[in-house]
Motif scaffolding. Structure first.
Motif, PDB file in Angstrom:
ATOM      1  N   LEU A   1      -1.560  70.173  39.241  1.00  0.00           N
ATOM      2  CA  LEU A   1      -1.241  71.544  38.848  1.00  0.00           C
ATOM      3  C   LEU A   1      -2.375  72.497  39.190  1.00  0.00           C
ATOM      4  O   LEU A   1      -2.144  73.681  39.462  1.00  0.00           O
ATOM      5  CB  LEU A   1      -0.952  71.615  37.349  1.00  0.00           C
ATOM      6  CG  LEU A   1       0.339  70.945  36.861  1.00  0.00           C
ATOM      7  CD1 LEU A   1       0.394  70.991  35.342  1.00  0.00           C
ATOM      8  CD2 LEU A   1       1.556  71.622  37.461  1.00  0.00           C
TER       9      LEU A   1
ATOM     10  N   ASN B   1      -3.974  70.669  43.659  1.00  0.00           N
ATOM     11  CA  ASN B   1      -2.634  71.184  43.954  1.00  0.00           C
ATOM     12  C   ASN B   1      -2.244  70.878  45.396  1.00  0.00           C
ATOM     13  O   ASN B   1      -3.035  71.103  46.320  1.00  0.00           O
ATOM     14  CB  ASN B   1      -2.598  72.699  43.730  1.00  0.00           C
ATOM     15  CG  ASN B   1      -1.202  73.262  43.802  1.00  0.00           C
ATOM     16  OD1 ASN B   1      -0.684  73.516  44.873  1.00  0.00           O
ATOM     17  ND2 ASN B   1      -0.580  73.455  42.648  1.00  0.00           N
TER      18      ASN B   1
ATOM     19  N   ALA C   1       5.500  69.276  40.348  1.00  0.00           N
ATOM     20  CA  ALA C   1       5.246  70.411  39.454  1.00  0.00           C
ATOM     21  C   ALA C   1       4.183  71.336  40.037  1.00  0.00           C
ATOM     22  O   ALA C   1       4.301  72.566  39.949  1.00  0.00           O
ATOM     23  CB  ALA C   1       4.815  69.904  38.080  1.00  0.00           C
TER      24      ALA C   1
ATOM     25  N   LEU D   1       5.025  75.065  40.958  1.00  0.00           N
ATOM     26  CA  LEU D   1       4.288  76.144  40.307  1.00  0.00           C
ATOM     27  C   LEU D   1       3.920  77.239  41.306  1.00  0.00           C
ATOM     28  O   LEU D   1       4.101  78.433  41.033  1.00  0.00           O
ATOM     29  CB  LEU D   1       3.020  75.587  39.651  1.00  0.00           C
ATOM     30  CG  LEU D   1       2.078  76.613  39.012  1.00  0.00           C
ATOM     31  CD1 LEU D   1       2.760  77.311  37.840  1.00  0.00           C
ATOM     32  CD2 LEU D   1       0.784  75.948  38.557  1.00  0.00           C
TER      33      LEU D   1
ATOM     34  N   ILE E   1       5.330  81.128  41.366  1.00  0.00           N
ATOM     35  CA  ILE E   1       4.414  82.277  41.319  1.00  0.00           C
ATOM     36  C   ILE E   1       4.658  83.206  42.505  1.00  0.00           C
ATOM     37  O   ILE E   1       4.764  84.433  42.350  1.00  0.00           O
ATOM     38  CB  ILE E   1       2.945  81.792  41.303  1.00  0.00           C
ATOM     39  CG1 ILE E   1       2.625  81.098  39.987  1.00  0.00           C
ATOM     40  CG2 ILE E   1       1.993  82.976  41.515  1.00  0.00           C
ATOM     41  CD1 ILE E   1       1.245  80.464  39.948  1.00  0.00           C
TER      42      ILE E   1
END
Length: 226
Positions: free
Chosen positions: A28, A32, A152, A156, A160
Motif C-alpha cells: 500500500l 507499492n 490493493a 489505491l 486516487i
C-alpha cells in the motif's frame, strides 16, 4: 517426543501474524506496485478518467491476483518448470474470462467502457510478477494475502488518480455532480469555474501518478536512497 512437539508448536504461525499483515500493508505504501515497482502503470493511464471504472478495475485485479496466487501456490509442486509461464497464463486467462462475463451480465455499460482493458489484465505485469516471485515459493494463505495486498496497492493508486481526474475534469464523482451544474451555472460554476478537460486525457494521468510518486518519496527518504 516432547521436544519435537514443542518445535512444531513454535513453527505454527498465526494466520494474521505481523509478517502476514505486512504482506497486505507493505504494497500500500513503501512497496507499492505502481509508484515504487513501476508495474501495471498502463491501466492507470487508460481507464482512470472516471472513478467508477477505476474502482471496478481495482476489484477485478484483486479477484484475479488473489485467486490466481492461491491456484498457482496449490499447484507449485506439480508445475513443470519449463511450462510454468504457460500454466500461469492459463490460470489468469480463466479468471479474467470469469470477470469479463460477470461484468457483461451485471454491468454491461461499464463493461463496454472498460472494453479491451479487462482482457489486458491477462498481461498485467503485477499479476505475472507475483505468480513468479511469490506464489511459486509460498503456501496458499500467504499467497492469498500477498495477492490482496498488491492488488490493493495497485487499486489505491487507480482510485486516487480516478478521483482527481473525474472531479477536476468533469466536476463529478461516480456520475454525481459535485461542483455544481455547468449548464445552469450553479455551485463553483456560478463564480466562473471551468472544468479542466486536460484532466480527461491520458497524459494528465501520468502527471498525476508522478505527483503521487513525488509526495510518497518526499515523505520517506529511504525510498530516495534506495
Amino acid at each position: 517426543m516432547a521436544e519435537v512437539a514443542e518445535k512444531q508448536v513454535k513453527q505454527k504461525e498465526p494466520l494474521f501474524s505481523k509478517k502476514n499483515k505486512g504482506l497486505m500493508t507493505d504494497p500500500l505504501f513503501d512497496n507499492n506496485p505502481i509508484t515504487i515497482q513501476v508495474l501495471g502503470i498502463c491501466s492507470a493511464l487508460a481507464i482512470t478518467a472516471q472513478l467508477k471504472a477505476s474502482i471496478v478495475m481495482a476489484l477485478a485485479v484483486m479477484f484475479v491476483l488473489a485467486m490466481g496466487n492461491v491456484v498457482i501456490s496449490l499447484m507449485r509442486n506439480i508445475i513443470p518448470s519449463k511450462i510454468r509461464i504457460i500454466v500461469q497464463l492459463v490460470v489468469v486467462a480463466t479468471l479474467v474470462i470469469i470477470v469479463d462475463l460477470v461484468l457483461k451480465a451485471f454491468a454491461y455499460e461499464l463493461s463496454k467502457q472498460l472494453s479491451v482493458f479487462v482482457g489486458l489484465i491477462i498481461t498485467n505485469c503485477i499479476i505475472m510478477g507475483r505468480f513468479e516471485a511469490f506464489a511459486l515459493g509460498n503456501g496458499p494463505w500467504k499467497s492469498f494475502l500477498d495477492g490482496i495486498g498488491n492488488a490493493a496497492g495497485y487499486g489505491l493508486i487507480l482510485i486516487i488518480v480516478g478521483f482527481f481526474r473525474e472531479l477536476l475534469g468533469s466536476g463529478t464523482l461516480l456520475g454525481f455532480k459535485i461542483l455544481g451544474d455547468p449548464i445552469e451555472k450553479t455551485g463553483l460554476y456560478a463564480i466562473g469555474y471551468e472544468n479542466n478537460g486536460f484532466m480527461l486525457l491520458a497524459p494528465m494521468a501520468l502527471i498525476t501518478v508522478g505527483i503521487i510518486i513525488w509526495i510518497q518519496r518526499s515523505r520517506n527518504q529511504s525510498l530516495i536512497e534506495s
